[in-house]
Scaffold this motif. Structure first.
Motif, PDB file in Angstrom:
ATOM      1  N   ILE A 144      -3.193 -12.386   4.119  1.00 40.00           N
ATOM      2  CA  ILE A 144      -2.185 -11.514   3.584  1.00 40.00           C
ATOM      3  C   ILE A 144      -0.983 -12.327   3.888  1.00 40.00           C
ATOM      4  O   ILE A 144       0.035 -11.513   4.728  1.00 40.00           O
ATOM      5  CB  ILE A 144      -2.410 -10.076   3.301  1.00 40.00           C
ATOM      6  N   LEU A 152       0.201  -9.310   6.816  1.00 44.24           N
ATOM      7  CA  LEU A 152       0.613  -8.495   6.216  1.00 44.24           C
ATOM      8  C   LEU A 152      -0.964  -7.230   6.118  1.00 44.24           C
ATOM      9  O   LEU A 152      -2.414  -8.184   5.418  1.00 44.24           O
ATOM     10  CB  LEU A 152       0.874  -8.584   5.035  1.00 44.24           C
ATOM     11  N   SER A 153      -1.098  -5.686   6.321  1.00 49.00           N
ATOM     12  CA  SER A 153      -1.533  -4.621   5.495  1.00 49.00           C
ATOM     13  C   SER A 153      -1.816  -5.348   3.792  1.00 49.00           C
ATOM     14  O   SER A 153      -0.655  -5.267   3.204  1.00 49.00           O
ATOM     15  CB  SER A 153      -1.747  -4.004   6.075  1.00 49.00           C
ATOM     16  N   LEU A 154      -2.621  -4.657   2.731  1.00 51.17           N
ATOM     17  CA  LEU A 154      -2.504  -4.711   1.580  1.00 51.17           C
ATOM     18  C   LEU A 154      -2.406  -3.541   1.641  1.00 51.17           C
ATOM     19  O   LEU A 154      -2.213  -2.599   2.278  1.00 51.17           O
ATOM     20  CB  LEU A 154      -3.681  -5.282   1.190  1.00 51.17           C
ATOM     21  N   GLY A 155      -1.031  -3.002   0.236  1.00 49.35           N
ATOM     22  CA  GLY A 155      -0.545  -2.238   0.058  1.00 49.35           C
ATOM     23  C   GLY A 155      -1.572  -0.535   0.254  1.00 49.35           C
ATOM     24  O   GLY A 155      -2.900  -1.223  -0.666  1.00 49.35           O
ATOM     25  N   GLN A 158      -5.688  -0.300   1.878  1.00 48.76           N
ATOM     26  CA  GLN A 158      -7.178  -1.063   1.011  1.00 48.76           C
ATOM     27  C   GLN A 158      -8.677  -1.218   1.637  1.00 48.76           C
ATOM     28  O   GLN A 158      -9.557  -0.580   1.290  1.00 48.76           O
ATOM     29  CB  GLN A 158      -6.769  -1.940   0.617  1.00 48.76           C
ATOM     30  N   ASP A 532      -4.679  -8.240  -9.043  1.00 48.66           N
ATOM     31  CA  ASP A 532      -3.488  -7.685  -7.791  1.00 48.66           C
ATOM     32  C   ASP A 532      -2.468  -7.039  -8.621  1.00 48.66           C
ATOM     33  O   ASP A 532      -1.361  -6.561  -7.624  1.00 48.66           O
ATOM     34  CB  ASP A 532      -3.402  -9.281  -7.470  1.00 48.66           C
ATOM     35  N   THR A 541       3.043  -4.065  -1.923  1.00 45.52           N
ATOM     36  CA  THR A 541       2.268  -5.086  -0.386  1.00 45.52           C
ATOM     37  C   THR A 541       3.266  -5.982  -1.099  1.00 45.52           C
ATOM     38  O   THR A 541       3.677  -7.356  -1.659  1.00 45.52           O
ATOM     39  CB  THR A 541       0.592  -6.302  -1.535  1.00 45.52           C
ATOM     40  N   SER A 551      -3.126 -10.995  -3.254  1.00 50.54           N
ATOM     41  CA  SER A 551      -4.128 -11.659  -2.253  1.00 50.54           C
ATOM     42  C   SER A 551      -4.322 -12.265  -1.916  1.00 50.54           C
ATOM     43  O   SER A 551      -5.353 -12.848  -1.049  1.00 50.54           O
ATOM     44  CB  SER A 551      -5.099 -10.402  -2.098  1.00 50.54           C
ATOM     45  N   PRO A 611       7.717  -2.223  -1.536  1.00 49.60           N
ATOM     46  CA  PRO A 611       6.344  -3.600  -0.401  1.00 49.60           C
ATOM     47  C   PRO A 611       8.214  -3.042   0.506  1.00 49.60           C
ATOM     48  O   PRO A 611       9.182  -3.166   0.619  1.00 49.60           O
ATOM     49  CB  PRO A 611       6.955  -4.695  -0.511  1.00 49.60           C
ATOM     50  N   ASN A 614       4.272  -4.232   7.105  1.00 51.15           N
ATOM     51  CA  ASN A 614       3.643  -3.050   7.150  1.00 51.15           C
ATOM     52  C   ASN A 614       4.016  -1.885   7.981  1.00 51.15           C
ATOM     53  O   ASN A 614       2.939  -0.893   8.661  1.00 51.15           O
ATOM     54  CB  ASN A 614       3.009  -3.666   8.426  1.00 51.15           C
TER      55      ASN A 614
END
Length: 783
Positions: A144, A152-155, A158, A532, A541, A551, A611, A614
């Motif tokens: 990501i 990154l972590s997804l928004g 998740q 997405d 994200t 993603s 966004p 993280n």
């Protein structure tokens, strides 16, 4: 919509001892579906109450009792004696002696679902249930973001929501097995496991190409996110759609003969993309989206909370609740499915302890069912009985959302018949995998197997009367039908819900369409990258100040989570006796529901989530940091003063006694200090030092790491068959899925057979419902 039943569905009793997003989200599904959920909280309240909108979104419709599992033993025993399901998360199992052995001994009827960040027995077991840490350790974070920036972590949360879907599915599997055996089960779900399971394409790519997959972002490649006049548009199309794409963009420069040739187009990629960006930059995002969809192109636009709550599609379907009926202590969106017996979508979240020691509807009468099946020389019949034994599923699913749902049902014992035609097989058979294999030379794509092992194959041309006659005979025998076609296709094939319901009123019918079966955008097409964007996930994200990020086609996160929920909803309908229902599930709504707290926050405060890398409220520092070596990263998530003191003790320049406000106001300075420290150390060395200092930290894993980790193989998150294929998303302590049979080749076409031959073939294809139990009993008696 669902077909209403005269007989009310079964209602289960659920005890929730959880303080994580994953545990609360799992319990929320049971509460919203009409089951009685008792939330056990300490006298100080669930820590999630500090996050007002998250708590409301995930706890509406539950009862609240004040109960300390470690000390209120009699009250807890009374609840568990009467319960069907226990949901528990990090720390509670050990602190209250709610281990698998203890629960099996004291409450053998109970189905317990453990939702942790890394799984029981992990070296990181005591870590927080943080989605960044779980997605990093599971390897999803590697995929990501942009390739030249940090993972990154997804928004949102998740991995927590995805784990909640798996927990929901696991609970229903446990209850289905209890019907046959009288025994409960312990279902272990780890967020990091689920993150790794979702990233299965990376395992396939690494296995076939010996290349470690990394994030591709959304600013390069064949599909891109382009800035429009008032937002962002996802430009998504396949090679054969070039002429339609040119017409949508409407610029004569794209009509040059050189661009009509795919090879030349690839050589001049940046030239024509610059034209596309120039044109889209002058147009409204929604106008580009609707224009492309009219031509059948699966474009999307980056919807944010304001867009979602004002979407005519979501309002018409009832997903967005009317403004005049909203209340601040209740969600602003309903579940992405409607079923008989569901709780009022306006039901509020409970006040702390407002239901006393036991809710009024709760008694101490046992719901445990039959006595446990006897054991023979250390083995038990129930351990050999698959939860979905005897269930016949007709799988019309393709690519991932539908096909992966069928795979999940096959893994746990259902007989799944994959139905295709020679003219229009599952596109994944010829899909270009991330490794570049399995497409142009006629070789079957390696990505096909992961979603289709364990199934049986059948080819039927449903454009012919004979083909329809045969599939209708199958429908009369089946229990479940799964499809994820564009709206209108099933009617043309003669397998729409109305036709199927006439043929078999008891069949559970799952439609996994892009945006649901009704509404002004119901006929629009999509891929995971489209969803997405349309769901709001991409808008939540990304890097601070940067564009929305999806993603990517290498992950297609929406497709994965939709399949997890699809399998859970089917099993829920079967177990609760809701036969004959039509599960109309909008993939867009499923992903948007995971952002329900952000939607509520916008509805009541006007604040829109943007966004921010993280970083997350209530946790600082919270990010990924570079380590020594090439493309090596680790993740840190501090949520307490003790975490930050441990960090400051390792790094010069960070204060030992600064309040949380200082850390929050100086995040850039803190991140620079941490990065200067981590980049001087190898990843695993840095993680070990941080862990010893009490700082929650994990490596950002890759597919290569997963291939080498014994724990990953032991937990069967990927399987060798002989190549890597997707494994299983959970561990059921009472049942281990067998290695699945190979994915079916294009099935035999039986349309030219006579009726007797077809009948004999169908008899062999359909397993009798109790054959597996009889075989298990015979096997045990012969030991």
């Amino acid at each position: 919509m669902s077909t209403l039943q005269e007989k009310p569905p079964v209602r289960f009793r659920v005890v929730e001892i959880a303080s994580s997003v994953a545990g609360a989200a799992c319990g929320r599904w049971f509460a919203a579906l009409g089951h009685d959920v008792v939330k056990c909280e300490p006298s100080s309240g669930d820590p999630l109450r500090a996050r007002e909108f998250t708590f409301t979104a995930l706890n509406a419709g539950k009862s609240s009792v004040v109960l300390q599992p470690q000390t209120d033993c009699e009250q807890l025993a009374a609840l568990l004696s009467s319960a069907d399901i226990l949901i528990l998360d990090q720390g509670h199992a050990a602190s209250a002696d709610l281990s698998p052995d203890r629960l099996r001994e004291g409450f053998p009827h109970l189905v317990a679902v453990s939702l942790t960040a890394f799984g029981l027995g992990s070296e990181y077991e005591t870590g927080t249930g943080d989605s960044l840490l779980a997605e990093a350790y599971g390897g999803l974070a590697t995929m990501i973001g942009e390739p030249d920036q940090r993972p990154l972590s997804l928004g949102g949360d998740q991995s927590a929501h995805a784990a909640a879907f798996v927990g929901f599915y696991g609970a229903m599997l446990g209850l289905r097995r209890r019907e046959a055996t009288g025994c409960g089960d312990f279902v272990e779900v780890a967020q990091s496991d689920v993150a790794a399971y979702i990233d299965w394409k990376s395992d396939v790519t690494y296995n076939h190409g010996d290349r470690v997959p990394v994030r591709t972002g959304s600013s390069r490649g064949g599909w891109r996110v382009i800035q429009a006049k008032n937002g962002w548009v996802g430009v998504i199309f396949l090679a054969h759609q070039w002429s339609s794409f040119v017409e949508v963009i409407g610029d004569p420069r794209l009509m040059e003969p050189c661009f009509a040739d795919a090879r030349q187009r690839e050589e001049r990629t940046e030239e024509w993309w610059s034209i596309v960006a120039e044109v889209i930059g002058r147009r409204e995002a929604s106008e580009v989206y609707t224009s492309a969809q009219r031509f059948g192109l699966p474009f999307g636009y980056a919807a944010d909370a304001a867009d979602l709550l004002s979407s005519e599609q979501l309002i018409r379907r009832g997903f967005v609740l009317p403004t005049e009926r909203r209340r601040r202590d209740a969600p602003v969106v309903r579940l992405p499915v409607e079923l008989p017996g569901m709780r009022d979508p306006y039901a509020p979240a409970p006040g702390l302890g407002e239901h006393g020691e036991l809710p009024p509807c709760w008694t101490t009468a046992s719901n445990s069912g039959d006595e446990p099946t006897r054991s023979v020389t250390g083995h038990s019949v129930e351990s050999l009985i698959a939860p979905l034994n005897g269930l016949l599923v007709l799988d019309f699913g393709a690519i991932t959302a539908g096909a992966a749902t069928g795979r999940l049902l096959a893994d746990y014992g259902a007989t799944v018949i994959k139905i295709e035609s020679h003219d229009r097989p599952d596109p994944f058979r010829r899909w270009v995998s991330p490794s570049g294999k399995g497409s142009r030379d006629g070789v079957e794509s390696p990505v096909f197997s992961s979603n289709n092992v364990g199934k049986r194959g059948l080819c039927l041309d449903l454009k012919t009367e004979r083909g329809r006659q045969i599939v209708h005979r199958l429908i009369r025998r089946a229990d479940v039908l799964v499809e994820n076609f564009r709206v209108g296709v099933t009617a043309r094939m003669g397998i729409d819900y109305e036709t199927v319901h006439q043929l078999n009123p008891d069949l559970v019918y799952l439609s996994l369409s892009s945006q649901g079966l009704n509404g002004p955008e119901s006929s629009y097409s999509s891929y995971g990258s489209t969803l997405d964007l349309l769901s709001g996930l991409a808008a939540a994200t990304g890097y601070a100040g940067g564009p929305p990020l999806w993603s990517s086609g290498d992950v297609n996160y929406p497709d994965q989570v939709v399949s997890l929920l699809g399998a859970a909803l089917i099993t829920h309908s079967v177990v609760t006796g809701q036969r004959g229902v039509h599960l109309d599930v909008s993939q867009r709504e499923v992903v948007a529901w995971t952002l329900a707290d952000q939607l509520a926050e916008y509805a009541w405060t006007g604040r829109t989530a943007r966004p921010d890398g993280n970083r997350r409220p209530g946790s600082t520092p919270h990010d990924t940091y570079p380590a020594a070596g090439t493309n090596e990263w680790l993740a840190i998530a501090c949520t307490t003063e003790a975490h930050r003191q441990g960090l400051a003790g390792l790094m010069h320049g960070l204060p030992l006694d600064a309040p949380e406000e200082w850390w929050r106001e100086n995040q850039d300075t803190v991140d620079a200090h941490i990065a200067n420290w981590t980049r001087l150390r190898f990843r695993d060395e840095a993680v070990a030092i941080l862990q010893r200092a009490g700082v929650p930290a994990v490596p950002v894993s890759t597919a290569a790491d997963r291939a080498e980790q014994p724990r990953y193989r032991e937990r069967q998150l990927a399987l060798r068959s002989p190549d890597w294929i997707k494994g299983f998303p959970m561990i059921m302590h009472g049942f281990e899925p067998p290695m699945p049979a190979a994915a079916p080749a294009l099935g035999e076409d039986i349309q030219n057979w006579d009726d007797d031959a077809i009948e004999e073939f169908l008899d062999q294809l359909v397993l009798p419902g109790q054959s597996q139990r009889k075989d298990a009993e015979s096997a045990l008696l012969s030991i």
